[in-house]
Design a protein around this motif. Sequence first.
Motif, mmCIF file in Angstrom:
data_model
loop_
_atom_site.group_PDB
_atom_site.id
_atom_site.type_symbol
_atom_site.label_atom_id
_atom_site.label_comp_id
_atom_site.label_asym_id
_atom_site.label_seq_id
_atom_site.Cartn_x
_atom_site.Cartn_y
_atom_site.Cartn_z
ATOM 1 N N ALA A 235 -133.872 -5.636 18.295
ATOM 2 C CA ALA A 235 -134.240 -7.046 18.181
ATOM 3 C C ALA A 235 -133.448 -7.949 19.107
ATOM 4 C CB ALA A 235 -134.062 -7.522 16.747
ATOM 5 N N LYS A 236 -132.197 -7.551 19.375
ATOM 6 C CA LYS A 236 -131.312 -8.366 20.203
ATOM 7 C C LYS A 236 -130.460 -7.447 21.060
ATOM 8 C CE LYS A 236 -130.345 -11.891 16.629
ATOM 9 N NZ LYS A 236 -129.214 -12.508 15.872
ATOM 10 N N ILE B 224 -135.142 -13.549 11.113
ATOM 11 C CA ILE B 224 -136.426 -13.106 10.553
ATOM 12 C C ILE B 224 -137.566 -13.881 11.201
ATOM 13 C CG2 ILE B 224 -137.828 -12.956 8.464
ATOM 14 C CD1 ILE B 224 -135.526 -10.983 8.445
ATOM 15 N N GLU B 225 -137.393 -15.178 11.325
ATOM 16 C CA GLU B 225 -138.437 -16.011 11.937
ATOM 17 C C GLU B 225 -138.629 -15.658 13.407
ATOM 18 O OE1 GLU B 225 -137.266 -20.011 11.154
ATOM 19 O OE2 GLU B 225 -137.867 -19.931 9.036
ATOM 20 N N MET B 226 -137.540 -15.311 14.087
ATOM 21 C CA MET B 226 -137.625 -14.910 15.492
ATOM 22 C C MET B 226 -138.450 -13.636 15.634
ATOM 23 S SD MET B 226 -136.090 -12.508 17.798
ATOM 24 C CE MET B 226 -134.466 -12.130 17.130
ATOM 25 N N VAL B 227 -138.191 -12.642 14.774
ATOM 26 C CA VAL B 227 -138.963 -11.397 14.811
ATOM 27 C C VAL B 227 -140.430 -11.672 14.516
ATOM 28 C CG1 VAL B 227 -139.321 -9.169 13.673
ATOM 29 C CG2 VAL B 227 -136.999 -9.910 14.253
ATOM 30 N N LYS B 228 -140.665 -12.504 13.543
ATOM 31 C CA LYS B 228 -142.039 -12.837 13.157
ATOM 32 C C LYS B 228 -142.786 -13.528 14.296
ATOM 33 C CE LYS B 228 -144.558 -15.340 9.517
ATOM 34 N NZ LYS B 228 -144.408 -16.102 8.250
ATOM 35 N N SER B 229 -142.162 -14.531 14.903
ATOM 36 C CA SER B 229 -142.830 -15.274 15.977
ATOM 37 C C SER B 229 -143.006 -14.427 17.235
ATOM 38 C CB SER B 229 -142.035 -16.539 16.317
ATOM 39 O OG SER B 229 -140.757 -16.220 16.834
ATOM 40 N N ALA B 230 -142.156 -13.387 17.383
ATOM 41 C CA ALA B 230 -142.269 -12.498 18.538
ATOM 42 C C ALA B 230 -143.394 -11.484 18.393
ATOM 43 C CB ALA B 230 -140.950 -11.769 18.766
ATOM 44 N N PRO C 119 -137.475 -10.706 29.113
ATOM 45 C CA PRO C 119 -136.221 -11.352 28.722
ATOM 46 C C PRO C 119 -136.101 -11.661 27.232
ATOM 47 C CG PRO C 119 -137.672 -12.932 29.810
ATOM 48 C CD PRO C 119 -138.313 -11.587 29.957
ATOM 49 N N GLN C 120 -137.224 -11.808 26.556
ATOM 50 C CA GLN C 120 -137.197 -12.143 25.133
ATOM 51 C C GLN C 120 -137.916 -11.063 24.327
ATOM 52 O OE1 GLN C 120 -138.228 -16.237 24.152
ATOM 53 N NE2 GLN C 120 -137.871 -16.851 26.287
ATOM 54 N N LEU C 121 -137.619 -11.036 23.033
ATOM 55 C CA LEU C 121 -138.226 -10.032 22.162
ATOM 56 C C LEU C 121 -139.748 -10.081 22.222
ATOM 57 C CD1 LEU C 121 -137.857 -7.784 20.048
ATOM 58 C CD2 LEU C 121 -137.802 -9.580 18.291
ATOM 59 N N ILE D 133 -142.263 -6.853 22.939
ATOM 60 C CA ILE D 133 -143.333 -6.423 22.032
ATOM 61 C C ILE D 133 -144.692 -6.532 22.710
ATOM 62 C CG2 ILE D 133 -144.528 -6.966 19.870
ATOM 63 C CD1 ILE D 133 -141.803 -7.756 18.714
ATOM 64 N N ARG D 134 -144.910 -7.586 23.474
ATOM 65 C CA ARG D 134 -146.185 -7.731 24.180
ATOM 66 C C ARG D 134 -146.409 -6.559 25.130
ATOM 67 N NH1 ARG D 134 -145.642 -12.568 25.902
ATOM 68 N NH2 ARG D 134 -144.744 -12.085 27.943
ATOM 69 N N HIS D 135 -145.350 -6.119 25.813
ATOM 70 C CA HIS D 135 -145.493 -4.991 26.743
ATOM 71 C C HIS D 135 -145.825 -3.708 25.991
ATOM 72 C CE1 HIS D 135 -145.054 -2.689 30.381
ATOM 73 N NE2 HIS D 135 -144.129 -1.911 29.821
#
Length: 244
Positions: free
Chosen positions: A162-163, A206-212, A176-178, A182-184
């Motif tokens: 995650a980080k 948690i919100e960062m993982v969700k939004s990613a 550069p970002q989570l 995930i998109r890749h």
Amino acid sequence: MSRKIEVILYLSNGYPSIEASVKMAEEYAAAGCTMVEVDFPSRNPFLEGTMIADRMKTALKACGDYTSYMKEICEIHQKLPQVKMLVLVYENTIQEIGKENFIKFCIENDLKDIILVGLTSDSIKKECISGGLRVSCYVQYQMQEDEIASAVSSNGFVYMQAKPRDGQGYVNPQYPQLKDCIRHLREKGIDRPVYCGVGVSSPEDIEMVKSAGGDGAFVGSAVLNLQNDIPAMKAKISELIAHS
């Protein structure tokens, strides 16, 4: 309706005793947890940090019989059918249990999602997959091509870092970002769950993982460090789940 993700808690199997870990699973569930990562303590947990390695050592000192750990997992499964279990197991532990016995145990108890670590070859991984298990693959934040290829060719969920760890340094500038990582993975054709862990400890994480675009977040020490204060631990779990 907003998309929900799983908050996946770590359950130290047999720590500090078999009975205590069953009780801890019940406390997790009472706080709202519906997915746990449960380990088979390894006699050589060379990939673990000090906390988990010490917990495994303590568990095995109290009970060195893996049959007892199997019985405990079955007991948890029967008591908490609403809680899905992901099984963390080292290759050396499967070898001690016996490959056929381990696979049979997982299939018979609907424990088909495993986190298989400490591999010296692909042999046991292939046998687990051919036996009907889903084997996860770990992808580090650097997005190394060999790890991505392994995830694409496997059949289990992706354990996405995650980080970047403190001092880890290199972050792939293409991702550069989570959310980019995930998109890749999705662009590579992976439609299985992507669960994110390492450094996830707060509602903001948690919100960062969700939004990613992650499907779940592993939470370890943030909850494990509160296990001597059950009310505080349950409040922490409930807070994390509220943001999922």
